[in-house]
Design an enzyme around this catalytic site. Sequence first.
Site, PDB file in Angstrom:
ATOM      1  N   GLY A  40       2.191   4.433  13.020  1.00 53.50           N
ATOM      2  CA  GLY A  40       2.785   3.165  13.455  1.00 53.50           C
ATOM      3  C   GLY A  40       2.009   2.586  14.637  1.00 53.50           C
ATOM      4  N   GLY A  80       6.655   4.849   8.252  1.00 52.29           N
ATOM      5  CA  GLY A  80       5.862   6.070   8.262  1.00 52.29           C
ATOM      6  C   GLY A  80       5.974   6.743   9.612  1.00 52.29           C
ATOM      7  CB  SER A  81       4.028   9.425  11.151  1.00 53.78           C
ATOM      8  OG  SER A  81       2.745   8.851  11.074  1.00 53.78           O
ATOM      9  CD  GLU A 129      12.817   0.423   9.912  1.00 54.19           C
ATOM     10  OE1 GLU A 129      13.323   1.462  10.373  1.00 54.19           O
ATOM     11  OE2 GLU A 129      13.390  -0.675   9.927  1.00 54.19           O
ATOM     12  CB  CYS A 179      12.921   8.648   8.760  1.00 53.84           C
ATOM     13  SG  CYS A 179      14.094   7.637   7.863  1.00 53.84           S
ATOM     14  CE  LYS A 205      -1.911   2.995   2.071  1.00 52.95           C
ATOM     15  NZ  LYS A 205      -1.669   4.427   1.729  1.00 52.95           N
ATOM     16  CD  GLU A 228       9.544  12.526  11.614  1.00 48.58           C
ATOM     17  OE1 GLU A 228       8.380  12.090  11.711  1.00 48.58           O
ATOM     18  OE2 GLU A 228      10.476  11.867  11.111  1.00 48.58           O
TER      19      GLU A 228
END
Length: 499
Positions: free
Chosen positions: A250, A245-246, A268, A303, A192, A402
Site C-alpha cells: 500500500g 493488499g498488504s 485497504e 485482513c 490487476k 500480520e
Amino acid sequence: MSAALSRENWNDRARSLSYRNQCFIGNRFVSAASGRTFTSTNPATGKPLTQVSAGDKEDVDRAVKAARAAFDKGVWSRIAGAERKKVLLRFADLMEKHATELALLETLDIGKPIGDSSSVDVPLSIQCIRWYAEAIDKIYDEIAPTEPNAISLIRREPLGVVGAVIPWNFPLLMGSWKIGPALATGNSMVVKPAEQSPLSMLRLAELAAEAGVPEGVFNVVPGYGETAGQALGRHMDVDAITFTGSTEVGKFFLRYSGESNMKQVSLECGGKTPNIIMADAPNLDAAAEAAAWGIFFNQGEVCNAGSRLIVEESVKDAVLEKIRKVAQILQPGDPLDPKTKMGAMVDETQMNRVLGYIEAGSKEGAKLAFGGKRVRSETGGYYIEPTVFDGVKNSMKIAQEEIFGPVLSTITFKDPADAVKIGNDTVYGLAAAVWTSDINKAFKTSAALRAGVVWVNCFDNGHISSPFGGFKQSGFGRDKSLHAMDKYTQLKATWINIS
Ligand code: NAD
C-alpha cells in the site's frame, strides 16, 4: 446454488473446467505483448492449473488506452445511471448463472473450501454488484444555498480510469467491492488481480462484456506486482488507484502516485484485530466459538482475522478449551470436499511464511497451546493446522505482525483500560471486537478502540450497506456502502450566473 454437489461432482467439474488465461483488453482476450506467462498452481495439490499471460508495462498501457478511449467516448461514463444499472444487473444475473464455475475457479486457484467459495465469496460478490447497480439511479446531486443571483451546482463526476489492484485472499469479493461502485459511477477500469489468483477475475471480465459493458470499460491485466502492479500505479493516465493488499505494498502505491501524476489512492491494507473477551461476556461459549472462527476462517487469510485474543485472565482457560474443541472440527481437508471447513494456504511461500511465524513465536517464549504443524503434505498441497499460542506478550512479533494464517496469539489483561491499551498497541486499525454484558463497558471500549469496524458481542459481521476499511496503517477510504462511491467520483461545482 451448489449445496447438493458432492466431492465427486466437484472433482468432475474441475476436470472439465476451461480457464481464461490471457489479458482481457477492449473486451478481447490477448496474450501479453512479451509473450511471457506464469504458472497458476492449485495449492491443494501443488500441481499447475494453467499458464497465465504475464502482463507488464506495455499491456497495462494498452489497457489504460482502451479504458481512456471508452471513457472519453462517453459510452459508459455519460449514459444515464438507469442504463448502467440495467447492464450491471445483467452482469450480476450472469454471475449467478455461472456461480458454480466461479466458485470452482476460486477454490482451485487459492485453496479455499468450496463450501466457502459457493456460499460466501460468490453470492456476496453478486449481491455487491446488484447493490451498486440498484443504488446508482437513486443518487441526487446538490445545489448549494448561495446568494440568489447564482446557482452553484455540486455534481459528482466519475474520475476517469480507475486502476484496481486486488489481493488473493478473496479475489472475487475484494474485486467486486471495487468494480461495483467504480463501474456504477461511470468509470472505466483496469483490474490487476494478484498473481496467485487471476482466474476468477478473467472469467468475470468476460461475463461483464457478455452483459453489455462496452468495449474498453472493464479490462483485466494479470501479472506480477512489481511489473504490472507498479506500471498501473505509475501510469500517467490512470486517475485513481483502489488497492487492497498488504500495508507494505500500500505504501508503494503512495510513492508511485507522488512520483507520477498524483493520482488519487485509496488503501485497504492489513490488520491485527484485537478480539477482547471480558469475563462478563453474555455467553462465553459463543464468544470462544466466534473467536475460533474469527481466526481460522479462510485459513486465517483474512485482513480482519481476530489474530489477537485479548482475554480476561479469569476466563482464559475456559475460552481456550472451547477454541480447542472448535479447532478439532476445522482440521484442514480437501478444498473440493463440501464438508471441509479449512483448506490449503494459497501457496508454498505463504505456508512457509506462516510456519516461520510459528517458529518465531516459540523462540520468543510464547507457549504453543496446540497446532503448529504442516499437515497433509502427502497431497503435495500447503496445509497448516489451526494453531494457538498462549502466554503471548503484545510486544512479540506474533502479536505485532500480520501472519495471515491460522495462528492465534492469546494475551491476558487486567481491566478494560488495559484491554484497550493492548488492543490499540499496533500499527494497524482495521477491526476490533469486544464481548461484555455491561453496556457502559461495551460503549466505552468500542469508542476507545482505534479501528474502522468494531464488533460488540459478535465477530466479523458485515453487510454491503455498512462501510469497511481501516484506521492508522490499515489504510484509508472505505469499501462497501454508499460511502465507497466517494472514492470513484469527484465533486465539480458549476456556478451559473442568473443576474
Ligand atoms: P500484497 O500486498 O502482497 O499484494 C496485493 C496486490 O498488490 C497484488 O495484486 C500484488 O500483485 C500487488 N503488488 C505486490 N507487490 C507490488 C508492487 N511492488 N507494486 C505494485 N503492486 C504490487 O497482498 P496479498 O498478499 O495479495 O494479500 C494479503 C494482504 O491483503 C494482507 O495484508 C491483508 O490484510 C490485505 N487485505 C486487506 C483487506 C482490507 O479490506 N483491508 C482485504 C483483504 C486483504
